[in-house]
Design an enzyme around this catalytic site. Structure first.
Site, PDB file in Angstrom:
ATOM      1  CE  LYS A 229      -4.294  -2.097   1.050  1.00 15.02           C
ATOM      2  NZ  LYS A 229      -5.359  -2.491   2.012  1.00 15.02           N
ATOM      3  NE  ARG A 263      -7.550  -8.373   1.002  1.00 17.37           N
ATOM      4  CZ  ARG A 263      -7.046  -7.696  -0.145  1.00 17.37           C
ATOM      5  NH1 ARG A 263      -5.930  -6.895   0.041  1.00 17.37           N
ATOM      6  NH2 ARG A 263      -7.692  -7.759  -1.445  1.00 17.37           N
TER       7      ARG A 263
END
Ligand code: HH2
Length: 284
Positions: A229, A263
């Site tokens: 991210k 995740r």
């Protein structure tokens, strides 16, 4: 307060689909499979059904405990195109049954109840809603009727640097839990996720990781998805494919602060990092 693995595993009420994922000394690993043309880090790579199936097999061989299939990019502010339920189903239809048959639980990453309903019928066992039951009003009722577990992720339409992000996440979770309760969806079906990169400044994403343990006060398992991210690039400028080191650093910190499911796009490296960190911690 951190919800420890043993405390969570011992909780008699945990949904049976979640229990085996939460009973080990290190977090379960959820492998990301995007059957989309435009996901921020792997868009287009797995849209061909044979590639999606091969990637699912690979992630399972690498130690994935859950495969999270998404057919709509949710990347915030990244210009992701909203897609219809029909389009999501068209992307999922060629792969869901085959991937569900691989022997590892499948979660369906969709904020649309009709897509989740179809996926639960087709072999998925967990819902992953990036709007935490707060976008589609039929979602909670559907999951209650199916007695399905759900990942409730925090989200906001836009980031606001002026807010206390931990207070906002807690208030959001309280609303989601209220919606769940009113719909008859049991609390033990719910996993909470602070939604790294969603409706947050890069700094707020890091604050959510640094203060993750505060969310343990809900007494529910926590999931964290920091993989590749943008906040990583705010510390060390890098393209999504170059963010493995930062992703692992964030995930180890998340595990330390109570995350029970991680995740990730990079299963082998993440499993190794989590297991080695847990083995070292064990000697303390
Ligand atoms: N992050 C993404 C998508 N779904 N679900 C949960 N529960 N938590 C997350 O952090 C999360 C999520 C974004 O990552 P990715 O799926 O790779 O990207 P895209 O949404 O562009 O497909």
């Amino acid at each position: 307060m951190v919800a420890t693995p043993s405390a969570l595993a011992a909780a008699p009420a945990l949904h049976p689909a979640l229990r085996p994922l939460l009973s080990r000394p290190y977090p379960a690993v959820m492998g990301v499979l995007n059957v989309t043309p435009d996901s921020f880090s792997d868009g287009g790579q797995f849209i061909a059904p044979e590639r999606a199936l091969a990637q699912a097999r690979r992630m399972i061989a690498e130690g994935a405990d859950i495969i999270d299939i998404g057919a709509e990019s949710t990347r915030p502010y990244g210009g992701a195109q909203p897609v219809s339920a029909e389009m999501e189903l068209r992307r999922l239809q060629p792969v869901l049954a085959d991937i569900s048959a691989l022997g590892v639980p499948v979660s369906i990453d969709s904020m649309k109840s009709e897509v989740v309903a179809w996926a639960l019928d087709g072999g998925a066992v967990i819902a992953n809603d990036v709007w935490g039951l707060q976008r589609d009003e039929r979602m909670a009722e559907l999951l209650a009727a199916r007695n399905a577990p759900i990942i409730v992720m925090h989200n906001r339409d836009r980031a606001d640097p002026a807010i206390d992000i931990m207070a906002d996440i807690s208030a959001f979770f309280a609303r989601s839990l209220d919606i769940a309760e009113k719909a008859g969806l049991p609390r033990e079906n719910i996993v909470l996720d602070p939604g790294i990169g969603f409706g947050k400044t890069q700094e707020q994403s890091m604050i959510a990781l640094a203060h993750l343990s505060e969310l343990g006060s809900f007494g529910l398992p926590l999931l964290v998805g920091a993989s590749r991210k943008l906040f990583i690039a705010s510390v060390v400028p890098s393209e999504p494919q170059q963010r493995l080191g930062g992703s692992i650093a964030a995930h180890l910190i998340a595990a330390r602060h109570g995350a029970r499911i991680i995740r990730t796009h990079d299963v082998a490296e993440t499993v190794q990092a989590l297991r080695v960190a847990a083995a070292i911690e064990d000697l303390r």
